[in-house]
Design a protein around this motif. Structure first.
Motif, PDB file in Angstrom:
ATOM      1  N   SER A   1       1.494  -7.848   2.581  1.00 52.06           N
ATOM      2  CA  SER A   1       2.178  -6.563   2.738  1.00 52.06           C
ATOM      3  C   SER A   1       3.635  -6.620   2.292  1.00 52.06           C
ATOM      4  CB  SER A   1       2.113  -6.112   4.199  1.00 52.06           C
ATOM      5  OG  SER A   1       2.774  -7.042   5.050  1.00 52.06           O
ATOM      6  N   LEU A   2       4.181  -7.828   2.102  1.00 56.59           N
ATOM      7  CA  LEU A   2       5.575  -7.976   1.669  1.00 56.59           C
ATOM      8  C   LEU A   2       5.725  -7.996   0.153  1.00 56.59           C
ATOM      9  CD1 LEU A   2       6.818 -10.697   4.206  1.00 56.59           C
ATOM     10  CD2 LEU A   2       7.123  -8.232   4.331  1.00 56.59           C
ATOM     11  N   VAL A   3       4.631  -7.846  -0.563  1.00 60.01           N
ATOM     12  CA  VAL A   3       4.720  -7.862  -2.026  1.00 60.01           C
ATOM     13  C   VAL A   3       5.586  -6.707  -2.517  1.00 60.01           C
ATOM     14  CG1 VAL A   3       3.414  -7.569  -4.158  1.00 60.01           C
ATOM     15  CG2 VAL A   3       2.550  -9.064  -2.363  1.00 60.01           C
ATOM     16  N   GLY A   4       5.364  -5.503  -2.004  1.00 56.11           N
ATOM     17  CA  GLY A   4       6.128  -4.334  -2.447  1.00 56.11           C
ATOM     18  C   GLY A   4       7.623  -4.476  -2.254  1.00 56.11           C
TER      19      GLY A   4
ATOM     20  N   THR B   1       3.948 -13.227  -6.569  1.00 56.16           N
ATOM     21  CA  THR B   1       4.354 -13.179  -5.164  1.00 56.16           C
ATOM     22  C   THR B   1       3.158 -12.996  -4.233  1.00 56.16           C
ATOM     23  OG1 THR B   1       4.804 -10.803  -5.428  1.00 56.16           O
ATOM     24  CG2 THR B   1       6.668 -12.314  -5.621  1.00 56.16           C
ATOM     25  N   SER B   2       2.161 -12.268  -4.672  1.00 54.18           N
ATOM     26  CA  SER B   2       0.971 -12.108  -3.834  1.00 54.18           C
ATOM     27  C   SER B   2       0.263 -13.441  -3.629  1.00 54.18           C
ATOM     28  CB  SER B   2       0.011 -11.099  -4.475  1.00 54.18           C
ATOM     29  OG  SER B   2      -0.500 -11.596  -5.698  1.00 54.18           O
TER      30      SER B   2
ATOM     31  N   ILE C   1      -0.826  -3.488  -9.881  1.00 55.12           N
ATOM     32  CA  ILE C   1      -1.427  -4.787  -9.598  1.00 55.12           C
ATOM     33  C   ILE C   1      -1.738  -4.931  -8.108  1.00 55.12           C
ATOM     34  CG2 ILE C   1      -0.990  -7.271  -9.568  1.00 55.12           C
ATOM     35  CD1 ILE C   1      -1.704  -6.198 -12.303  1.00 55.12           C
ATOM     36  N   ALA C   2      -0.770  -4.561  -7.248  1.00 58.12           N
ATOM     37  CA  ALA C   2      -0.949  -4.764  -5.812  1.00 58.12           C
ATOM     38  C   ALA C   2      -2.094  -3.914  -5.256  1.00 58.12           C
ATOM     39  CB  ALA C   2       0.353  -4.450  -5.075  1.00 58.12           C
ATOM     40  N   VAL C   3      -2.140  -2.662  -5.657  1.00 59.36           N
ATOM     41  CA  VAL C   3      -3.144  -1.745  -5.112  1.00 59.36           C
ATOM     42  C   VAL C   3      -4.443  -1.796  -5.905  1.00 59.36           C
ATOM     43  CG1 VAL C   3      -3.633   0.687  -4.611  1.00 59.36           C
ATOM     44  CG2 VAL C   3      -1.354  -0.247  -4.166  1.00 59.36           C
ATOM     45  N   GLY C   4      -4.339  -1.738  -7.228  1.00 61.31           N
ATOM     46  CA  GLY C   4      -5.542  -1.651  -8.041  1.00 61.31           C
ATOM     47  C   GLY C   4      -6.269  -2.962  -8.230  1.00 61.31           C
ATOM     48  N   VAL C   5      -5.552  -4.082  -8.206  1.00 60.61           N
ATOM     49  CA  VAL C   5      -6.169  -5.377  -8.485  1.00 60.61           C
ATOM     50  C   VAL C   5      -6.312  -6.223  -7.220  1.00 60.61           C
ATOM     51  CG1 VAL C   5      -5.968  -7.522  -9.805  1.00 60.61           C
ATOM     52  CG2 VAL C   5      -5.305  -5.345 -10.847  1.00 60.61           C
ATOM     53  N   LEU C   6      -5.238  -6.292  -6.432  1.00 62.59           N
ATOM     54  CA  LEU C   6      -5.243  -7.155  -5.260  1.00 62.59           C
ATOM     55  C   LEU C   6      -5.785  -6.484  -4.006  1.00 62.59           C
ATOM     56  CD1 LEU C   6      -1.727  -8.781  -5.825  1.00 62.59           C
ATOM     57  CD2 LEU C   6      -3.970  -9.671  -6.481  1.00 62.59           C
ATOM     58  N   GLY C   7      -5.946  -5.186  -4.046  1.00 61.55           N
ATOM     59  CA  GLY C   7      -6.535  -4.489  -2.915  1.00 61.55           C
ATOM     60  C   GLY C   7      -5.616  -4.235  -1.748  1.00 61.55           C
ATOM     61  N   ILE C   8      -4.308  -4.272  -1.949  1.00 60.15           N
ATOM     62  CA  ILE C   8      -3.352  -3.960  -0.883  1.00 60.15           C
ATOM     63  C   ILE C   8      -3.356  -2.453  -0.643  1.00 60.15           C
ATOM     64  CG2 ILE C   8      -0.918  -4.072  -0.209  1.00 60.15           C
ATOM     65  CD1 ILE C   8      -0.656  -6.546  -1.935  1.00 60.15           C
ATOM     66  N   SER C   9      -3.257  -2.058   0.620  1.00 63.56           N
ATOM     67  CA  SER C   9      -3.282  -0.638   0.968  1.00 63.56           C
ATOM     68  C   SER C   9      -2.099   0.091   0.333  1.00 63.56           C
ATOM     69  CB  SER C   9      -3.237  -0.470   2.485  1.00 63.56           C
ATOM     70  OG  SER C   9      -3.024   0.884   2.832  1.00 63.56           O
TER      71      SER C   9
ATOM     72  N   SER D   1       5.152   2.112   2.357  1.00 57.64           N
ATOM     73  CA  SER D   1       5.931   2.158   3.604  1.00 57.64           C
ATOM     74  C   SER D   1       6.816   0.930   3.759  1.00 57.64           C
ATOM     75  CB  SER D   1       4.995   2.295   4.799  1.00 57.64           C
ATOM     76  OG  SER D   1       4.129   1.169   4.899  1.00 57.64           O
ATOM     77  N   ARG D   2       6.282  -0.234   3.426  1.00 56.08           N
ATOM     78  CA  ARG D   2       7.099  -1.448   3.519  1.00 56.08           C
ATOM     79  C   ARG D   2       8.238  -1.423   2.498  1.00 56.08           C
ATOM     80  NH1 ARG D   2       5.635  -5.961   6.421  1.00 56.08           N
ATOM     81  NH2 ARG D   2       4.471  -5.275   8.254  1.00 56.08           N
ATOM     82  N   THR D   3       7.958  -0.920   1.302  1.00 62.98           N
ATOM     83  CA  THR D   3       9.014  -0.808   0.301  1.00 62.98           C
ATOM     84  C   THR D   3      10.104   0.150   0.769  1.00 62.98           C
ATOM     85  OG1 THR D   3       7.428  -1.253  -1.474  1.00 62.98           O
ATOM     86  CG2 THR D   3       9.514  -0.224  -2.089  1.00 62.98           C
ATOM     87  N   GLN D   4       9.707   1.284   1.312  1.00 65.68           N
ATOM     88  CA  GLN D   4      10.680   2.248   1.819  1.00 65.68           C
ATOM     89  C   GLN D   4      11.459   1.686   3.001  1.00 65.68           C
ATOM     90  OE1 GLN D   4       8.892   5.899   3.103  1.00 65.68           O
ATOM     91  NE2 GLN D   4      10.841   6.979   3.313  1.00 65.68           N
ATOM     92  N   GLN D   5      10.830   0.839   3.776  1.00 64.92           N
ATOM     93  CA  GLN D   5      11.491   0.269   4.944  1.00 64.92           C
ATOM     94  C   GLN D   5      12.592  -0.713   4.562  1.00 64.92           C
ATOM     95  OE1 GLN D   5       8.766  -1.861   7.467  1.00 64.92           O
ATOM     96  NE2 GLN D   5      10.365  -2.559   8.879  1.00 64.92           N
ATOM     97  N   TRP D   6      12.353  -1.516   3.527  1.00 69.34           N
ATOM     98  CA  TRP D   6      13.280  -2.590   3.201  1.00 69.34           C
ATOM     99  C   TRP D   6      14.265  -2.248   2.092  1.00 69.34           C
ATOM    100  CZ3 TRP D   6      13.844  -6.745   6.189  1.00 69.34           C
ATOM    101  CH2 TRP D   6      12.815  -7.077   7.061  1.00 69.34           C
ATOM    102  N   LEU D   7      13.894  -1.350   1.194  1.00 67.62           N
ATOM    103  CA  LEU D   7      14.769  -1.011   0.078  1.00 67.62           C
ATOM    104  C   LEU D   7      15.741   0.085   0.504  1.00 67.62           C
ATOM    105  CD1 LEU D   7      15.334  -1.501  -2.974  1.00 67.62           C
ATOM    106  CD2 LEU D   7      13.798   0.418  -3.437  1.00 67.62           C
TER     107      LEU D   7
END
Length: 273
Positions: free
Chosen positions: A101-104, A90-91, A189-197, A203-209
């Motif tokens: 930022s929508l990956v989570g 998805t990233s 993967i998102a934070v450690g590999v792709l460098g997403i904050s 926060s985005r996951t909490q917002q949408w889930l």
């Protein structure tokens, strides 16, 4: 005066391809309806005997341990790598329009609504469902089920009720485990590999889930677990024909269980809209 010998009757004609196809389709349809009816009758027996004493809690806890605790490792491993792969793919897609930022939330919604319940049920089918069918089928062909009836022990209450209840209760629990490990893999993967904050991911996951998404996955897990346990118990309990029949029953149980998961997932998805 001469006698005429009767001519040899013509050999019967072989049925055509169309006739054979219609006959095979009709036979398969009748067998399918008969199997579905038998499983519904078995479900009614399970419900009836599950509320009648004696309550065999030892058997129930043994099956809860076998279906649930025994599947923790394979479900956790599958969930972790599923979340990692889904986050990675998805990233790549979201990077095309700068929306990493929508990956989570994308991974969270997909796992909670669909993949967690489906994959957990498939893992239980392969690990526990096959064992249920083989064990019950072996007991049937070696007349151990008949021995229970001779000792005035109802085999449905003693053998099937604990297994069906274990599937009903433990697959939703494994669904939550799959969701948790899947989100952990996606975060890695998102934070450690792709460098997403990390803050953006969480926060985005909490917002949408929302809780309704998780509840939907739990309901699906319960339905899938009941379906898998019921099919595997039915096939094993009605096996015949020795070792070959047990193997055939197990194969049919695995195929039918996997198909039922996908069909029920589609039906529940439509009803949830």
């Amino acid at each position: 005066m001469t006698t005429q010998t009767p001519s040899n009757p013509a050999p019967p004609r072989e049925p055509g391809i169309l006739t054979q196809s219609i006959s095979s389709f009709g036979k398969g349809l009748i067998d399918g309806v008969s199997t579905l009816g038998g499983m519904m009758m078995l479900l009614l027996d399970v419900v009836r005997w599950s509320v009648r004493p004696p309550f065999r809690l030892a058997n129930l806890f043994a099956q809860l341990d076998f279906v649930g605790v025994g599947s923790i490792f394979i479900v956790s491993l599958t969930g972790t790598f599923t979340g990692m792969v889904f986050a990675l793919q998805t990233s790549t897609a979201f990077a095309l329009f700068d929306a990493e930022s929508l990956v989570g939330p994308t991974v969270a919604l997909t796992l909670s609504r669909e993949l967690a319940a489906v994959f957990s049920a498939l893992m239980v089918t392969m690990r526990a469902g096959s064992a249920m069918c083989t064990e019950l089928g072996t007991m049937r062909v070696t007349e151990q089920v008949d021995a229970l009836e001779t000792m005035a022990v109802n085999p449905v209450q003693y053998l099937l009720v604990p297994r069906v209840l274990a599937g009903l209760f433990m697959v939703p629990a494994l669904t939550m485990l799959f969701l948790t490990t899947g989100m952990a893999g996606a975060y890695l993967i998102a934070v450690g590999v792709l460098g997403i904050s990390p803050g953006t991911f969480l926060s985005r996951t909490q917002q949408w889930l929302v809780p309704g998404d998780i509840f939907q996955g739990l309901i699906k897990g319960a339905v899938f677990g009941l379906s898998v346990a019921l099919i595997c118990c039915y096939k094993g309990y009605n096996a015949s024909g020795g070792a070959k029949g047990v193997g055939q029953a197990t194969t049919e149980a695995m195929v039918s269980s996997a198909l039922s998961i996908f069909i029920l997932d589609f039906i529940l998805g439509l009803l949830w809209q």
